[in-house]
Design a protein around this motif. Structure first.
Motif, PDB file in Angstrom:
ATOM      1  N   SER A 165      -8.957 -11.631  -8.088  1.00 52.06           N
ATOM      2  CA  SER A 165      -9.606 -10.897  -7.845  1.00 52.06           C
ATOM      3  C   SER A 165      -9.220  -9.639  -7.420  1.00 52.06           C
ATOM      4  N   LYS A 203      -3.648  -8.918   0.083  1.00 55.33           N
ATOM      5  CA  LYS A 203      -3.124  -9.174   0.934  1.00 55.33           C
ATOM      6  C   LYS A 203      -2.490 -11.164   1.038  1.00 55.33           C
ATOM      7  N   ARG A 204      -4.345 -11.927   0.352  1.00 48.78           N
ATOM      8  CA  ARG A 204      -4.382 -12.675   0.605  1.00 48.78           C
ATOM      9  C   ARG A 204      -3.968 -13.245  -0.976  1.00 48.78           C
ATOM     10  N   ALA A 205      -3.202 -12.840  -1.395  1.00 48.89           N
ATOM     11  CA  ALA A 205      -2.101 -12.756  -2.578  1.00 48.89           C
ATOM     12  C   ALA A 205      -3.440 -13.258  -4.129  1.00 48.89           C
ATOM     13  N   LYS A 206      -4.457 -12.674  -3.640  1.00 49.06           N
ATOM     14  CA  LYS A 206      -5.414 -13.095  -4.841  1.00 49.06           C
ATOM     15  C   LYS A 206      -5.352 -11.777  -6.140  1.00 49.06           C
ATOM     16  N   TRP A 207      -3.983 -11.651  -6.699  1.00 49.22           N
ATOM     17  CA  TRP A 207      -4.054 -10.512  -7.732  1.00 49.22           C
ATOM     18  C   TRP A 207      -5.066 -10.880  -8.724  1.00 49.22           C
ATOM     19  N   ALA A 214      -7.643  -6.120   0.596  1.00 49.05           N
ATOM     20  CA  ALA A 214      -8.001  -7.294   1.092  1.00 49.05           C
ATOM     21  C   ALA A 214      -7.231  -8.659  -0.110  1.00 49.05           C
ATOM     22  N   ALA A 215      -7.726  -8.540  -1.300  1.00 51.38           N
ATOM     23  CA  ALA A 215      -7.417  -9.349  -1.982  1.00 51.38           C
ATOM     24  C   ALA A 215      -5.866  -9.522  -2.416  1.00 51.38           C
ATOM     25  N   ALA A 255       0.040  -6.636  -5.001  1.00 48.26           N
ATOM     26  CA  ALA A 255      -0.640  -7.812  -5.460  1.00 48.26           C
ATOM     27  C   ALA A 255       0.616  -8.499  -7.378  1.00 48.26           C
TER      28      ALA A 255
END
Length: 150
Positions: free
Chosen positions: A24, A18-22, A15-16, A50
């Motif tokens: 996290s 996919k939201r480009a929250k590398w 999920a992180a 990510a």
């Protein structure tokens, strides 16, 4: 339950990613280790994707090289993601080294991995190396596609 922890970590890291929250995604990997369990290849591949998307090639390479110390075998996704990250940064030598790692672990590089390497070689003017890479593809596979030869 250990299996549930790994599955939850996989889902959270994915999920992180996919939201480009590398940040996290990587933090989740580290926190799981601190909690006493090691994420599986799915989590590592998601975090690496990510990192690759964010052009954080060095961290992606670190994740890949750290797999062996955790007794986790890299797969085509692991290697391909790092190859693409390095190639986007014009680091053809690092891409080539990851490709060699893949070969040593019996992981088959995809034509898209070779195409990333070829593009990096082209952009850095390493024409003779690109020609050698194409020849290796013709001899050992995968078979070059139209992008490989353009």
């Amino acid at each position: 339950n250990l299996e549930a922890d790994v599955l939850l970590t996989n889902a959270a890291v994915a999920a992180a990613a996919k939201r480009a929250k590398w940040c996290s995604a990587v933090a989740l990997l580290h926190s799981s280790r601190q909690q006493g369990f090691f994420p599986d290849l799915v989590s590592f591949n998601s975090a690496s994707k990510a990192l690759s998307s964010a052009s954080e090639w060095a961290c992606s390479v670190q994740l890949l090289t750290g797999l062996a110390s955790r007794h986790v075998q890299a797969d085509a996704i692991s290697c391909g993601t790092v190859i693409h990250a390095c190639s986007k940064a014009f680091l053809w030598l690092m891409s080539f080294e990851v490709m060699q790692l893949a070969r040593r672990t019996s992981t088959v590089a995809e034509v898209t991995d070779y195409n990333s390497l070829l593009l990096s070689l082209e952009r850095t003017g390493a024409w003779s190396r690109a020609a050698a890479c194409l020849e290796a593809m013709r001899l050992f596979g995968p078979r070059p596609d139209t992008l490989s030869t353009s």
